[in-house]
Design an enzyme around this catalytic site. Structure first.
Site, PDB file in Angstrom:
ATOM      1  N   ARG A   1     -29.839 -27.351 -56.535  1.00 24.15           N
ATOM      2  CA  ARG A   1     -29.521 -28.764 -56.866  1.00 24.15           C
ATOM      3  C   ARG A   1     -28.156 -29.153 -56.304  1.00 24.15           C
ATOM      4  O   ARG A   1     -27.365 -29.841 -56.961  1.00 24.15           O
ATOM      5  CB  ARG A   1     -29.539 -29.020 -58.372  1.00 24.15           C
ATOM      6  CG  ARG A   1     -30.834 -28.869 -59.058  1.00 24.15           C
ATOM      7  CD  ARG A   1     -31.977 -29.734 -58.520  1.00 24.15           C
ATOM      8  NE  ARG A   1     -33.199 -29.158 -59.008  1.00 24.15           N
ATOM      9  CZ  ARG A   1     -33.865 -28.198 -58.364  1.00 24.15           C
ATOM     10  NH1 ARG A   1     -33.462 -27.773 -57.170  1.00 24.15           N
ATOM     11  NH2 ARG A   1     -34.944 -27.692 -58.874  1.00 24.15           N
TER      12      ARG A   1
ATOM     13  N   SER B   1     -33.991 -34.174 -65.705  1.00 23.37           N
ATOM     14  CA  SER B   1     -33.182 -33.151 -66.381  1.00 23.37           C
ATOM     15  C   SER B   1     -31.721 -33.578 -66.360  1.00 23.37           C
ATOM     16  O   SER B   1     -31.187 -33.907 -65.299  1.00 23.37           O
ATOM     17  CB  SER B   1     -33.298 -31.815 -65.659  1.00 23.37           C
ATOM     18  OG  SER B   1     -34.633 -31.396 -65.692  1.00 23.37           O
TER      19      SER B   1
ATOM     20  N   GLU C   1     -26.490 -32.754 -64.212  1.00 24.44           N
ATOM     21  CA  GLU C   1     -27.156 -32.884 -62.910  1.00 24.44           C
ATOM     22  C   GLU C   1     -26.943 -34.265 -62.280  1.00 24.44           C
ATOM     23  O   GLU C   1     -26.675 -34.355 -61.082  1.00 24.44           O
ATOM     24  CB  GLU C   1     -28.660 -32.603 -63.074  1.00 24.44           C
ATOM     25  CG  GLU C   1     -29.396 -32.648 -61.756  1.00 24.44           C
ATOM     26  CD  GLU C   1     -30.888 -32.465 -61.900  1.00 24.44           C
ATOM     27  OE1 GLU C   1     -31.325 -31.432 -62.432  1.00 24.44           O
ATOM     28  OE2 GLU C   1     -31.627 -33.363 -61.466  1.00 24.44           O
TER      29      GLU C   1
HETATM   30  C1  LIG Z   1     -38.420 -38.748 -64.664  1.00 28.48           C
HETATM   31  C2  LIG Z   1     -37.531 -38.053 -63.668  1.00 28.48           C
HETATM   32  C3  LIG Z   1     -37.899 -36.815 -63.182  1.00 28.48           C
HETATM   33  C4  LIG Z   1     -37.105 -36.151 -62.240  1.00 28.48           C
HETATM   34  N1  LIG Z   1     -37.485 -34.935 -61.781  1.00 28.48           N
HETATM   35  C5  LIG Z   1     -36.759 -34.292 -60.832  1.00 28.48           C
HETATM   36  C6  LIG Z   1     -37.164 -33.021 -60.331  1.00 28.48           C
HETATM   37  O1  LIG Z   1     -38.201 -32.477 -60.703  1.00 28.48           O
HETATM   38  N2  LIG Z   1     -36.363 -32.426 -59.416  1.00 28.48           N
HETATM   39  C7  LIG Z   1     -35.223 -32.998 -58.955  1.00 28.48           C
HETATM   40  O2  LIG Z   1     -34.553 -32.401 -58.099  1.00 28.48           O
HETATM   41  N3  LIG Z   1     -34.816 -34.212 -59.407  1.00 28.48           N
HETATM   42  C8  LIG Z   1     -35.536 -34.861 -60.339  1.00 28.48           C
HETATM   43  N4  LIG Z   1     -35.140 -36.081 -60.825  1.00 28.48           N
HETATM   44  C9  LIG Z   1     -33.862 -36.657 -60.364  1.00 28.48           C
HETATM   45  C10 LIG Z   1     -34.027 -37.678 -59.211  1.00 28.48           C
HETATM   46  O3  LIG Z   1     -35.281 -38.286 -59.227  1.00 28.48           O
HETATM   47  C11 LIG Z   1     -33.817 -37.035 -57.852  1.00 28.48           C
HETATM   48  O4  LIG Z   1     -32.554 -36.416 -57.782  1.00 28.48           O
HETATM   49  C12 LIG Z   1     -33.947 -38.064 -56.716  1.00 28.48           C
HETATM   50  O5  LIG Z   1     -33.870 -37.416 -55.474  1.00 28.48           O
HETATM   51  C13 LIG Z   1     -32.873 -39.145 -56.771  1.00 28.48           C
HETATM   52  O6  LIG Z   1     -33.268 -40.131 -55.839  1.00 28.48           O
HETATM   53  P1  LIG Z   1     -32.733 -41.609 -55.913  1.00 28.48           P
HETATM   54  O7  LIG Z   1     -33.178 -42.283 -54.655  1.00 28.48           O
HETATM   55  O8  LIG Z   1     -33.174 -42.252 -57.172  1.00 28.48           O
HETATM   56  O9  LIG Z   1     -31.164 -41.384 -55.879  1.00 28.48           O
HETATM   57  P2  LIG Z   1     -30.023 -42.182 -56.671  1.00 28.48           P
HETATM   58  O10 LIG Z   1     -30.150 -41.904 -58.125  1.00 28.48           O
HETATM   59  O11 LIG Z   1     -30.012 -43.603 -56.251  1.00 28.48           O
HETATM   60  O12 LIG Z   1     -28.720 -41.455 -56.125  1.00 28.48           O
HETATM   61  C14 LIG Z   1     -28.413 -40.143 -56.512  1.00 28.48           C
HETATM   62  C15 LIG Z   1     -27.206 -39.654 -55.687  1.00 28.48           C
HETATM   63  O13 LIG Z   1     -27.586 -39.579 -54.317  1.00 28.48           O
HETATM   64  C16 LIG Z   1     -26.759 -40.427 -53.528  1.00 28.48           C
HETATM   65  N5  LIG Z   1     -27.614 -41.038 -52.496  1.00 28.48           N
HETATM   66  C17 LIG Z   1     -28.817 -41.622 -52.658  1.00 28.48           C
HETATM   67  N6  LIG Z   1     -29.306 -42.007 -51.470  1.00 28.48           N
HETATM   68  C18 LIG Z   1     -28.392 -41.674 -50.541  1.00 28.48           C
HETATM   69  C19 LIG Z   1     -28.309 -41.802 -49.123  1.00 28.48           C
HETATM   70  N7  LIG Z   1     -29.276 -42.380 -48.422  1.00 28.48           N
HETATM   71  N8  LIG Z   1     -27.194 -41.350 -48.494  1.00 28.48           N
HETATM   72  C20 LIG Z   1     -26.190 -40.778 -49.193  1.00 28.48           C
HETATM   73  N9  LIG Z   1     -26.205 -40.617 -50.535  1.00 28.48           N
HETATM   74  C21 LIG Z   1     -27.303 -41.052 -51.189  1.00 28.48           C
HETATM   75  C22 LIG Z   1     -26.213 -41.471 -54.479  1.00 28.48           C
HETATM   76  O14 LIG Z   1     -25.002 -42.014 -53.983  1.00 28.48           O
HETATM   77  C23 LIG Z   1     -26.021 -40.626 -55.728  1.00 28.48           C
HETATM   78  O15 LIG Z   1     -24.843 -39.875 -55.605  1.00 28.48           O
HETATM   79  C24 LIG Z   1     -35.916 -36.757 -61.781  1.00 28.48           C
HETATM   80  C25 LIG Z   1     -35.540 -38.017 -62.284  1.00 28.48           C
HETATM   81  C26 LIG Z   1     -36.353 -38.663 -63.208  1.00 28.48           C
HETATM   82  C27 LIG Z   1     -35.957 -40.033 -63.723  1.00 28.48           C
END
Ligand SMILES: Cc1cc2nc3c(=O)[nH]c(=O)nc-3n(C[C@H](O)[C@H](O)[C@H](O)COP(=O)(O)OP(=O)(O)OC[C@H]3O[C@@H](n4cnc5c(N)ncnc54)[C@H](O)[C@@H]3O)c2cc1C
Length: 352
Positions: free
Chosen positions: A165, A243, A342
């Site tokens: 992670r 998580s 996380e």
């Molecule tokens: C119900 C649920 C289940 C989940 N299950 C998992 C799982 O099984 N495994 C897991 O690893 N994660 C899980 N997650 C966490 C999350 O979904 C992931 O980490 C996902 O990749 C985040 O994507 P996002 O586009 O929503 O990022 P955001 O929440 O918008 O951003 C997260 C971080 O990434 C950065 N970021 C986003 N896009 C970019 C970009 N293009 N360039 C540079 N920085 C960027 C942001 O600045 C921030 O720091 C879960 C979340 C939820 C709500």
């Protein structure tokens, strides 16, 4: 010409549904718009926060005093070779649609990552993983705007610093790169991976000995749904960021003291290649006396997953942080193990 919006509420842009407004907000649909936005903010000395789907974020109630850049770049291209498919997806592609696309075409490599919310561009940030797969298993290149040099660069996996992670983008050089596109190397016709007992049990119970990619995806989604780990507006646990705590990784030498505190309990553990040992955050939280569904006012643990902190009506970001601190303190005082969050915190909020 670039005209950012001002004072844009972020509450609808994150899955916890808490937090204040962005002083400036802009949505970029192509690489030129990303570069122009960065120049605009840099010229004004404004911090930039990059927003994907907001599913791994805790945004402070006071909001973000800077510019929030919402990634809206779309497009997927593929290059097929006899042994692999190289798929490049723009950072704004919805992750689970992409996974479904690969499964439908019979390309193995992402099937266990079904149902994870968010966009493609965030997948390298924390090396998204689930059920024994991580994107670092398949990522071959990350195309990004390097804010230090102002140039678009292509990073190979060793340069991405992938860990559990974690990556260069999350902890090595946070904020330096804006991910524009990610390339994954997939295996056409290969068998799916079933490394997790939860998945194996479900498949076995349905008499499926050699599952297809589609059957593995379906099973992952079913298991995830049973834990409220897919976004479903009708689910009372929906306002989470998945998580909340990482599984802690401790030095092997620290284990005896933790075991002594566990006093005869059979604590789960996974030895790591570097000699350290990964523990289960969920197990530690439960044994520290926190139960699923337990809440402090409008914030509590999910009723279906110990690791998820969920918000209810009236919750604020500070309530989320306060509850997370309480869980962390409980685990630390019971086992002497410090949990780490996380999600990423934006604005004046955090656990310390
Ligand atoms: C119900 C649920 C289940 C989940 N299950 C998992 C799982 O099984 N495994 C897991 O690893 N994660 C899980 N997650 C966490 C999350 O979904 C992931 O980490 C996902 O990749 C985040 O994507 P996002 O586009 O929503 O990022 P955001 O929440 O918008 O951003 C997260 C971080 O990434 C950065 N970021 C986003 N896009 C970019 C970009 N293009 N360039 C540079 N920085 C960027 C942001 O600045 C921030 O720091 C879960 C979340 C939820 C709500």
């Amino acid at each position: 010409m670039l005209i950012p919006l001002e004072n844009v509420p972020l509450v609808t842009h994150c899955t916890l549904r808490v937090g204040g407004a962005a002083r400036y907000f802009i949505e970029a649909a192509d690489e030129a718009a990303v570069a122009e936005t960065i120049r605009w903010a840099t010229g004004r000395g404004l911090p930039v926060r990059v927003l994907g789907g907001g599913s791994n974020l805790v945004i402070a109630d006071e909001g973000v005093d800077g510019l929030v850049l919402k990634i809206a770049l779309r497009g997927v291209t593929t290059r097929e070779t006899p042994s692999a498919v190289e798929m490049t997806a723009a950072a704004g592609e919805p992750w689970d649609d992409l996974v479904r696309h690969t499964v439908e075409r019979g390309w193995a490599g992402l099937e266990c990552l079904s149902g994870i919310p968010g966009l493609v561009g965030a997948t390298p940030i924390q090396n998204v993983g689930a059920y024994g797969q991580e994107v670092s298993d398949t990522v071959t290149a990350v195309r990004a705007l390097d804010r230090e040099s102002g140039r678009v660069v292509t990073l190979a996996p060793p340069e991405c610093g992938f860990g559990y992670r974690d990556s260069l983008f999350k902890s090595g050089a946070p904020g330096r790169y804006v991910v524009l596109a990610v390339t994954y190397r997939l295996a056409p016709g290969a068998a799916p991976q079933v490394r997790y007992a939860d998945l194996a049990r479900d498949l076995e119970s349905r008499g499926i000995a050699r599952p297809s990619l589609a059957e593995v995806r379906e099973t992952v989604l079913k298991v995830r749904r049973s834990k409220s780990m897919v976004l479903d507006a009708a689910d009372p646990n929906v306002r989470s960021c998945g998580s909340f705590f990482l599984n802690p990784i401790v030095e092997a030498g620290a284990l005896a003291a933790i075991d002594a505190r566990a006093a005869g309990l059979d604590m789960p553990r996974w030895p790591q290649p570097d000699g350290r040992v990964k523990l289960s955050a969920a197990w530690l939280i439960e044994r520290a006396g926190f139960a699923r569904g337990q809440a402090d006012g409008p914030v509590g643990l999910s009723t279906r997953h110990t690791l998820a902190i969920v918000c209810h009506d009236g919750a604020r970001a500070r309530d989320v942080a306060a509850f997370a601190r309480r869980v962390r303190a409980g685990v630390e005082s019971r086992f002497g193990v410090r949990l780490h969050a996380e999600p990423v915190f934006w604005g004046r909020i955090g656990l310390d």
